[in-house]
Scaffold this active site. Structure first.
Site, PDB file in Angstrom:
ATOM      1  N   ASP A 285       0.945   1.521  -1.103  1.00  0.00           N
ATOM      2  CA  ASP A 285       1.825   0.358  -1.260  1.00  0.00           C
ATOM      3  C   ASP A 285       1.064  -0.962  -1.178  1.00  0.00           C
ATOM      4  O   ASP A 285       1.673  -2.032  -1.135  1.00  0.00           O
ATOM      5  CB  ASP A 285       2.945   0.391  -0.217  1.00  0.00           C
ATOM      6  CG  ASP A 285       2.412   0.405   1.213  1.00  0.00           C
ATOM      7  OD1 ASP A 285       1.181   0.277   1.407  1.00  0.00           O
ATOM      8  OD2 ASP A 285       3.229   0.547   2.140  1.00  0.00           O
ATOM      9  N   ARG A 286      -0.270  -0.895  -1.142  1.00  0.00           N
ATOM     10  CA  ARG A 286      -1.156  -2.053  -1.067  1.00  0.00           C
ATOM     11  C   ARG A 286      -1.145  -2.736   0.294  1.00  0.00           C
ATOM     12  O   ARG A 286      -1.860  -3.706   0.503  1.00  0.00           O
ATOM     13  CB  ARG A 286      -0.824  -3.098  -2.154  1.00  0.00           C
ATOM     14  CG  ARG A 286      -0.737  -2.537  -3.558  1.00  0.00           C
ATOM     15  CD  ARG A 286      -2.022  -1.881  -4.017  1.00  0.00           C
ATOM     16  NE  ARG A 286      -3.118  -2.837  -4.158  1.00  0.00           N
ATOM     17  CZ  ARG A 286      -4.373  -2.503  -4.461  1.00  0.00           C
ATOM     18  NH1 ARG A 286      -4.704  -1.226  -4.615  1.00  0.00           N
ATOM     19  NH2 ARG A 286      -5.300  -3.431  -4.591  1.00  0.00           N
ATOM     20  N   LEU A 287      -0.341  -2.228   1.235  1.00  0.00           N
ATOM     21  CA  LEU A 287      -0.418  -2.725   2.606  1.00  0.00           C
ATOM     22  C   LEU A 287      -1.511  -1.940   3.331  1.00  0.00           C
ATOM     23  O   LEU A 287      -1.253  -1.107   4.197  1.00  0.00           O
ATOM     24  CB  LEU A 287       0.933  -2.594   3.313  1.00  0.00           C
ATOM     25  CG  LEU A 287       2.016  -3.572   2.873  1.00  0.00           C
ATOM     26  CD1 LEU A 287       3.332  -3.265   3.603  1.00  0.00           C
ATOM     27  CD2 LEU A 287       1.587  -5.016   3.158  1.00  0.00           C
ATOM     28  N   HIS A 288      -2.730  -2.187   2.897  1.00  0.00           N
ATOM     29  CA  HIS A 288      -3.862  -1.423   3.413  1.00  0.00           C
ATOM     30  C   HIS A 288      -4.024  -1.637   4.917  1.00  0.00           C
ATOM     31  O   HIS A 288      -3.657  -2.681   5.457  1.00  0.00           O
ATOM     32  CB  HIS A 288      -5.144  -1.846   2.693  1.00  0.00           C
ATOM     33  CG  HIS A 288      -5.037  -1.844   1.208  1.00  0.00           C
ATOM     34  ND1 HIS A 288      -4.626  -0.741   0.492  1.00  0.00           N
ATOM     35  CD2 HIS A 288      -5.269  -2.827   0.291  1.00  0.00           C
ATOM     36  CE1 HIS A 288      -4.633  -1.033  -0.802  1.00  0.00           C
ATOM     37  NE2 HIS A 288      -5.005  -2.289  -0.946  1.00  0.00           N
TER      38      HIS A 288
ATOM     39  N   ARG B 215      -3.945   2.116   1.250  1.00  0.00           N
ATOM     40  CA  ARG B 215      -2.565   2.604   1.265  1.00  0.00           C
ATOM     41  C   ARG B 215      -1.955   2.375  -0.111  1.00  0.00           C
ATOM     42  O   ARG B 215      -2.211   1.357  -0.759  1.00  0.00           O
ATOM     43  CB  ARG B 215      -1.744   1.880   2.341  1.00  0.00           C
ATOM     44  CG  ARG B 215      -2.249   2.116   3.764  1.00  0.00           C
ATOM     45  CD  ARG B 215      -2.024   3.542   4.256  1.00  0.00           C
ATOM     46  NE  ARG B 215      -0.615   3.792   4.504  1.00  0.00           N
ATOM     47  CZ  ARG B 215       0.007   3.564   5.661  1.00  0.00           C
ATOM     48  NH1 ARG B 215      -0.672   3.048   6.674  1.00  0.00           N
ATOM     49  NH2 ARG B 215       1.291   3.831   5.802  1.00  0.00           N
TER      50      ARG B 215
END
Length: 206
Positions: free
Chosen positions: A182-185, A180
């Site tokens: 936003d790094r909130l995978h 993702r």
């Protein structure tokens, strides 16, 4: 939204992890990624010392995930001493990873022979010639072993090396990882509940 950052939601998952893996595998096969079947294989010695290398997945079904190697290689010796392993597929064009862990066993001799004889002849000769993972004198010595085998077997079916064959990993956990922006995978894990139980799906923090 870019193709490599699509969300992975629980409601989008297949009911079982093998079907989910097969769907993702078909998608990556449709990309221009070279060797989508390449997978990192982690093993450990009886004392717990880890090692890691790339292998090629040669098949998967309800019984497990299959790869082939020399049973006398480091990976082969470690899997005999500690028959558990982990696989990691990294498919960058889709921003995806799949991690699979489980117990490992040898494939049957018939399955090994069928695969061995499906390989190009030069690959079969290399498997016969190479004492995989062992120290060798030189490249010339190795090529000399291949040349000797070519003289010994100028035509016809080659023998299957006694120390060479397949391994099958029977999954106990699968983790599907989706990138993702936003790094909130997204990380969704299927964990087998044991016995005749089904698969429990859990979301893991990235």
């Amino acid at each position: 939204m870019a193709d490599h950052a699509k969300p992975l939601r629980e409601q989008d998952l297949a009911p079982d992890p093998l079907s989910q893996f097969a769907a993702w595998y078909r998608e990556v096969e449709a990309t221009d990624l070279r060797l989508p079947e390449a997978v990192a294989l982690a093993t450990a010695s009886a004392e717990g010392a880890p090692s890691l290398r790339m292998v090629l997945l040669k098949g998967f079904d309800a019984r497990g995930f299959v790869f082939f190697s020399n049973y006398s290689s480091r990976k082969g010796r470690e899997l005999d001493a500690n028959p558990r392993a982990a696989l990691l597929f990294h498919w960058d064009p889709l921003g995806r990873q799949v991690r699979i862990t489980g117990a490992v066993e040898h494939t049957g001799a018939e399955e090994t022979a069928e695969y061995m004889h499906s390989r190009p002849r030069r690959s079969q000769l290399s498997a016969l010639a190479s004492p995989q993972s062992r120290v060798i004198e030189s490249r010339d010595a190795l090529e000399g072993r291949v040349a000797e085998l070519q003289r010994r077997y100028p035509e016809g079916e080659l023998p299957v090396p006694e120390s060479w064959g397949g391994f099958r990993l029977e999954p106990e956990t699968y983790e599907f990882w989706q990138q993702r922006e936003d790094r909130l995978h997204d990380r969704l894990r299927y964990r087998h509940e044991g016995g005749d139980g089904g698969w429990l799906v859990e979301r893991l923090a990235p």
